[in-house]
Design a protein around this motif. Structure first.
Motif, PDB file in Angstrom:
ATOM      1  N   MET A 138      11.292  63.984  -1.077  1.00  0.00           N
ATOM      2  CA  MET A 138      12.419  63.387  -1.821  1.00  0.00           C
ATOM      3  C   MET A 138      13.691  63.513  -0.977  1.00  0.00           C
ATOM      4  O   MET A 138      14.005  64.581  -0.476  1.00  0.00           O
ATOM      5  N   THR A 139      14.361  62.400  -0.837  1.00  0.00           N
ATOM      6  CA  THR A 139      15.620  62.417  -0.098  1.00  0.00           C
ATOM      7  C   THR A 139      16.774  62.359  -1.090  1.00  0.00           C
ATOM      8  O   THR A 139      16.740  61.566  -2.032  1.00  0.00           O
ATOM      9  N   TYR A 140      17.746  63.198  -0.849  1.00  0.00           N
ATOM     10  CA  TYR A 140      18.913  63.242  -1.728  1.00  0.00           C
ATOM     11  C   TYR A 140      20.128  62.734  -0.959  1.00  0.00           C
ATOM     12  O   TYR A 140      20.147  62.760   0.270  1.00  0.00           O
ATOM     13  N   SER A 141      21.132  62.329  -1.730  1.00  0.00           N
ATOM     14  CA  SER A 141      22.346  61.870  -1.053  1.00  0.00           C
ATOM     15  C   SER A 141      23.582  62.167  -1.893  1.00  0.00           C
ATOM     16  O   SER A 141      23.491  62.420  -3.101  1.00  0.00           O
ATOM     17  N   ILE A 142      24.715  62.147  -1.214  1.00  0.00           N
ATOM     18  CA  ILE A 142      26.007  62.236  -1.891  1.00  0.00           C
ATOM     19  C   ILE A 142      26.863  61.072  -1.391  1.00  0.00           C
ATOM     20  O   ILE A 142      26.610  60.546  -0.301  1.00  0.00           O
ATOM     21  N   ASN A 143      27.838  60.687  -2.190  1.00  0.00           N
ATOM     22  CA  ASN A 143      28.731  59.588  -1.811  1.00  0.00           C
ATOM     23  C   ASN A 143      30.128  60.154  -1.612  1.00  0.00           C
ATOM     24  O   ASN A 143      30.693  60.768  -2.524  1.00  0.00           O
ATOM     25  N   VAL A 144      30.650  59.953  -0.438  1.00  0.00           N
ATOM     26  CA  VAL A 144      31.939  60.555  -0.099  1.00  0.00           C
ATOM     27  C   VAL A 144      32.938  59.469   0.286  1.00  0.00           C
ATOM     28  O   VAL A 144      32.677  58.654   1.180  1.00  0.00           O
ATOM     29  N   THR A 145      34.085  59.475  -0.388  1.00  0.00           N
ATOM     30  CA  THR A 145      35.159  58.547  -0.042  1.00  0.00           C
ATOM     31  C   THR A 145      36.091  59.245   0.936  1.00  0.00           C
ATOM     32  O   THR A 145      36.594  60.339   0.650  1.00  0.00           O
ATOM     33  N   ASP A 146      36.294  58.620   2.091  1.00  0.00           N
ATOM     34  CA  ASP A 146      37.124  59.274   3.119  1.00  0.00           C
ATOM     35  C   ASP A 146      38.604  58.962   2.924  1.00  0.00           C
ATOM     36  O   ASP A 146      39.003  58.314   1.946  1.00  0.00           O
ATOM     37  N   HIS A 147      39.432  59.390   3.875  1.00  0.00           N
ATOM     38  CA  HIS A 147      40.884  59.214   3.752  1.00  0.00           C
ATOM     39  C   HIS A 147      41.312  57.752   3.805  1.00  0.00           C
ATOM     40  O   HIS A 147      42.423  57.406   3.413  1.00  0.00           O
ATOM     41  N   ASP A 148      40.448  56.887   4.309  1.00  0.00           N
ATOM     42  CA  ASP A 148      40.773  55.460   4.361  1.00  0.00           C
ATOM     43  C   ASP A 148      40.185  54.692   3.179  1.00  0.00           C
ATOM     44  O   ASP A 148      40.249  53.464   3.132  1.00  0.00           O
ATOM     45  N   GLY A 149      39.574  55.431   2.243  1.00  0.00           N
ATOM     46  CA  GLY A 149      39.001  54.771   1.075  1.00  0.00           C
ATOM     47  C   GLY A 149      37.599  54.228   1.315  1.00  0.00           C
ATOM     48  O   GLY A 149      37.038  53.543   0.459  1.00  0.00           O
ATOM     49  N   LYS A 150      37.041  54.526   2.477  1.00  0.00           N
ATOM     50  CA  LYS A 150      35.692  54.038   2.793  1.00  0.00           C
ATOM     51  C   LYS A 150      34.665  54.997   2.197  1.00  0.00           C
ATOM     52  O   LYS A 150      34.811  56.227   2.292  1.00  0.00           O
ATOM     53  N   ILE A 151      33.623  54.432   1.598  1.00  0.00           N
ATOM     54  CA  ILE A 151      32.588  55.267   0.967  1.00  0.00           C
ATOM     55  C   ILE A 151      31.412  55.437   1.922  1.00  0.00           C
ATOM     56  O   ILE A 151      30.907  54.463   2.493  1.00  0.00           O
ATOM     57  N   HIS A 152      31.008  56.694   2.096  1.00  0.00           N
ATOM     58  CA  HIS A 152      29.880  57.018   2.968  1.00  0.00           C
ATOM     59  C   HIS A 152      28.775  57.628   2.118  1.00  0.00           C
ATOM     60  O   HIS A 152      29.023  58.560   1.348  1.00  0.00           O
ATOM     61  N   GLN A 153      27.570  57.106   2.279  1.00  0.00           N
ATOM     62  CA  GLN A 153      26.429  57.746   1.620  1.00  0.00           C
ATOM     63  C   GLN A 153      25.797  58.685   2.645  1.00  0.00           C
ATOM     64  O   GLN A 153      25.354  58.257   3.705  1.00  0.00           O
ATOM     65  N   LEU A 154      25.794  59.970   2.308  1.00  0.00           N
ATOM     66  CA  LEU A 154      25.318  60.983   3.249  1.00  0.00           C
ATOM     67  C   LEU A 154      24.042  61.625   2.731  1.00  0.00           C
ATOM     68  O   LEU A 154      23.939  61.943   1.538  1.00  0.00           O
ATOM     69  N   GLU A 155      23.114  61.838   3.622  1.00  0.00           N
ATOM     70  CA  GLU A 155      21.896  62.551   3.230  1.00  0.00           C
ATOM     71  C   GLU A 155      22.265  63.996   2.927  1.00  0.00           C
ATOM     72  O   GLU A 155      23.071  64.603   3.654  1.00  0.00           O
ATOM     73  N   ALA A 156      21.717  64.528   1.856  1.00  0.00           N
ATOM     74  CA  ALA A 156      22.089  65.878   1.422  1.00  0.00           C
ATOM     75  C   ALA A 156      20.862  66.778   1.349  1.00  0.00           C
ATOM     76  O   ALA A 156      19.784  66.339   0.949  1.00  0.00           O
TER      77      ALA A 156
END
Ligand code: FES
Length: 105
Positions: free
Chosen positions: A1-19
């Motif tokens: 099972m792969t998990y992820s988190i969604n992170v909005t950076d300082h420029d408002g860009k959303i990154h989906q990161l493997e967790a």
């Protein structure tokens, strides 16, 4: 099972990161190369890992302890959903959590 988190950076860009379970949100964000200082390396001593947790997710996270609260007292732009990302271990329950990096100071 792969998990992820969604992170909005300082420029408002959303990154989906493997967790990975057991890593802190700060470690996941830092290791993905996003712009988070985390100067103290996760010792709850700098507040440069300050982030905002999307409201829907707050109830799934253990509340901040006294050490975290006192560091947040010294942070800037603190909101009611502010947390130190180094103090939040990633768990399966947090799969898909939405986090926004607080402005740098
Ligand atoms: S990395 Fe320093 S308080 Fe979180």
């Amino acid at each position: 099972m792969t998990y992820s988190i969604n992170v909005t950076d300082h420029d408002g860009k959303i990154h989906q990161l493997e967790a990975t379970v057991g890593f802190s949100l700060m470690e996941i964000i830092r290791d993905a190369g996003l712009d988070i200082e985390a100067i103290c390396g996760g010792c709850c001593a700098c507040a440069t890992c300050h982030c905002y947790i999307q409201e829907d997710w707050i109830s799934k996270i253990q509340t901040a302890d006294d050490d975290e609260e006192s560091m947040l007292d010294q942070a800037f732009d603190v909101q009611k959903n502010s947390r130190l990302s180094c103090q939040i271990p990633f768990t399966e329950e947090l799969n898909g959590i939405n986090v926004t990096l607080a402005p740098k100071f």
